[in-house]
Design a protein around this motif. Structure first.
Motif, PDB file in Angstrom:
ATOM      1  N   ASN A   1       6.139   0.376 -13.189  1.00 56.73           N
ATOM      2  CA  ASN A   1       6.846   1.607 -12.823  1.00 56.73           C
ATOM      3  C   ASN A   1       8.058   1.306 -11.949  1.00 56.73           C
ATOM      4  O   ASN A   1       9.102   1.957 -12.073  1.00 56.73           O
TER       5      ASN A   1
ATOM      6  N   PRO B   1       1.538  10.051  -1.710  1.00 56.43           N
ATOM      7  CA  PRO B   1       1.057  10.130  -3.106  1.00 56.43           C
ATOM      8  C   PRO B   1       2.167   9.831  -4.119  1.00 56.43           C
ATOM      9  O   PRO B   1       1.883   9.602  -5.293  1.00 56.43           O
ATOM     10  N   HIS B   2       3.447   9.845  -3.653  1.00 60.78           N
ATOM     11  CA  HIS B   2       4.553   9.622  -4.579  1.00 60.78           C
ATOM     12  C   HIS B   2       5.028   8.171  -4.606  1.00 60.78           C
ATOM     13  O   HIS B   2       5.857   7.815  -5.438  1.00 60.78           O
ATOM     14  N   SER B   3       4.559   7.327  -3.694  1.00 57.63           N
ATOM     15  CA  SER B   3       4.997   5.921  -3.646  1.00 57.63           C
ATOM     16  C   SER B   3       4.691   5.246  -4.974  1.00 57.63           C
ATOM     17  O   SER B   3       3.604   5.423  -5.532  1.00 57.63           O
ATOM     18  N   VAL B   4       5.641   4.467  -5.447  1.00 54.14           N
ATOM     19  CA  VAL B   4       5.456   3.781  -6.723  1.00 54.14           C
ATOM     20  C   VAL B   4       4.261   2.828  -6.587  1.00 54.14           C
ATOM     21  O   VAL B   4       4.092   2.149  -5.579  1.00 54.14           O
ATOM     22  N   ARG B   5       3.393   2.785  -7.651  1.00 59.25           N
ATOM     23  CA  ARG B   5       2.123   2.083  -7.541  1.00 59.25           C
ATOM     24  C   ARG B   5       2.062   0.770  -8.307  1.00 59.25           C
ATOM     25  O   ARG B   5       1.280  -0.104  -7.992  1.00 59.25           O
ATOM     26  N   THR B   6       2.860   0.676  -9.392  1.00 58.72           N
ATOM     27  CA  THR B   6       2.750  -0.531 -10.214  1.00 58.72           C
ATOM     28  C   THR B   6       4.120  -1.176 -10.386  1.00 58.72           C
ATOM     29  O   THR B   6       5.157  -0.512 -10.302  1.00 58.72           O
TER      30      THR B   6
ATOM     31  N   GLU C   1       0.836  -1.204   0.000  1.00 59.36           N
ATOM     32  CA  GLU C   1       0.000   0.000   0.000  1.00 59.36           C
ATOM     33  C   GLU C   1       0.874   1.258   0.000  1.00 59.36           C
ATOM     34  O   GLU C   1       1.866   1.325   0.725  1.00 59.36           O
ATOM     35  N   ALA C   2       0.519   2.233  -0.808  1.00 62.34           N
ATOM     36  CA  ALA C   2       1.295   3.465  -0.910  1.00 62.34           C
ATOM     37  C   ALA C   2       1.373   4.169   0.441  1.00 62.34           C
ATOM     38  O   ALA C   2       0.415   4.140   1.213  1.00 62.34           O
TER      39      ALA C   2
ATOM     40  N   GLN D   1       8.800   8.924  -1.401  1.00 58.51           N
ATOM     41  CA  GLN D   1       7.984   7.711  -1.499  1.00 58.51           C
ATOM     42  C   GLN D   1       7.710   7.108  -0.125  1.00 58.51           C
ATOM     43  O   GLN D   1       6.745   6.372   0.057  1.00 58.51           O
TER      44      GLN D   1
END
Lengths: 276, 276
Positions: free
Chosen positions: B181, B173-178, B169-170, B200
């Motif tokens: 990526n 808002p900047h944590s890598v999501r996929t 879970e992030a 992140q």
């Protein structure tokens, strides 16, 4: 072994440098110049100059409290040693010169789960076992001398897990049939320091085995002598076992094992270290 | 580094002995006395006497064709080196003297699956990241600078398998999501030789990381500098990255890594070896 002969001192500085590294390697505490001077029984100024050279070579590190620890440069040599030293090659180099068993069938295996894989073999006419060992051949570890030696390094718990589905199908009427009987055999191996397959692989054949240890004193190979179960084999039993143990110890030493540390550790390994 | 200073030759025999072992360790073929004499540019008789001593010490083995290979005694030292050298201790020894980042927050981690575990940390007032790193703390590898450096040593296939259930879970808002990526980030790390976590883990915090390699040149730890994302941090970015890489290189060297072999190998590791 020629390297063990007592020779005149060829290069005292080199010998002393190596002794300093030995002392630092063995010590449980970090030693100072004074400690080293006392241990080596040489003047502090000489020790200082040798240590300075060893520090420059990054074979020693001088710690902030002015004691010493081993330096990273030794890893260059050990990595190269590992690449250059191959147990099968070393095995081939010793099997005739120094085995004391001219003409016997001698094999080298590695363990792969519940099997051993033969990585080198010298088959003998004389031993007349009626069985030919070929490189790449696999046999059940539970029945072979080298396999039993490997298994003796595992705990009873690990053995029960390894054979959760039971032992492999018997090859002869003498093959071990139950995990409990196998565990009893492994206890004997740990006590005696060698393993034995009496007609468990082939009727009329007996094999004696021991494990070869690597530089971390872990089993990397098993060595065994196989012979036909005749009167001669029975009479020479003690000599043959002694020879197998010597081969295992010599190979282990050659692979970097510390046999003085292994002695007394049990585990079907090397029973009679050759080290002084 | 004091050990690198050019000092007068303190013990030429010891230095030459070490050089012989270096040459034998590096050579792709087994060398003879004549080869060594030519390489060292010293008389064959001197080389003979040094090699004889090294053979007696079991630092060299004389092969049957009269060439040399490294002997098992080097393993005694490397095993002791490994026991005596602890990356966290070495980290603590260098973090103030030589980091060039007085007062910055510096952390050391190991990888444990999809997380990194902090094994040492020097928290700084000055870096004002608003985040305190404590030993034993765990954070998602995918978001941290050291974690990304570790992950960059794995193949894309291994990364996809590791994150088969998706990324954690992030945290911001900047944590890598996929995973795609993340893979793109890892490609940049392999190219640049350092990793970066820009907000992140925590908003307003940026971290730069690199991996510490062991004597087999495999990642054993990650080192990172964390600071608040202010104008100063942005301006000093180049200097900070250079410092992180130097710390990683110094620690790797201290742990026995062969940085000359690692250079050019890529993999988010040590970008600028300190070796001459």
């Amino acid at each position: 072994m020629s390297s063990r002969e007592t020779k005149p001192h060829q290069s005292p500085a080199l010998e002393r440098g190596a002794r300093i590294l030995d002392i630092v390697a063995r010590s449980r505490t970090f030693l100072s110049l004074s400690d080293l001077s006392r241990e080596l029984k040489i003047a502090r100024s000489s020790v200082h100059s040798l240590c300075q050279t060893l520090v420059n070579l990054e074979l020693l590190i001088r710690r902030s409290d002015h004691t010493f620890q081993l330096g990273p440069h030794v890893m260059r040599w050990s990595n190269a040693f590992t690449l250059q030293s191959d147990v099968a090659t070393e095995f081939a180099a010793i099997w005739d010169q120094e085995t004391g068993l001219p003409g016997a069938t001698i094999t080298l295996t590695v363990q792969d789960g519940v099997e051993v894989v033969y990585i080198a073999a010298r088959n003998s006419e004389r031993s007349r076992t009626g069985m030919e060992f070929r490189v790449g051949m696999r046999l059940p570890a539970a029945f072979t001398a080298t396999g039993k030696a490997f298994l003796s390094h595992m705990s009873d718990y690990e053995i029960r897990r390894l054979y959760a589905q039971g032992l492999p199908e018997a090859r002869t009427p003498h093959s071990v049939r139950t995990v409990d009987n196998l565990l009893a055999e492994l206890r004997d191996i740990r006590r005696d320091g060698y393993s034995c397959d009496e007609e468990q692989i082939a009727e009329g054949m007996v094999c004696f085995g021991a494990t070869v240890l690597d530089s971390r004193n872990r089993p990397i190979a098993g060595v065994a002598v196989s012979l036909s179960m005749d009167a001669e084999a029975v009479a020479e039993r003690g000599t043959i076992i002694e020879n197998v143990l010597q081969m295992a110890a010599r190979l282990s030493h050659r692979m970097g094992a510390d046999l003085s540390a292994a002695a007394g550790g049990g585990g079907g390994g090397v029973g009679s270290p050759l080290q002084k």
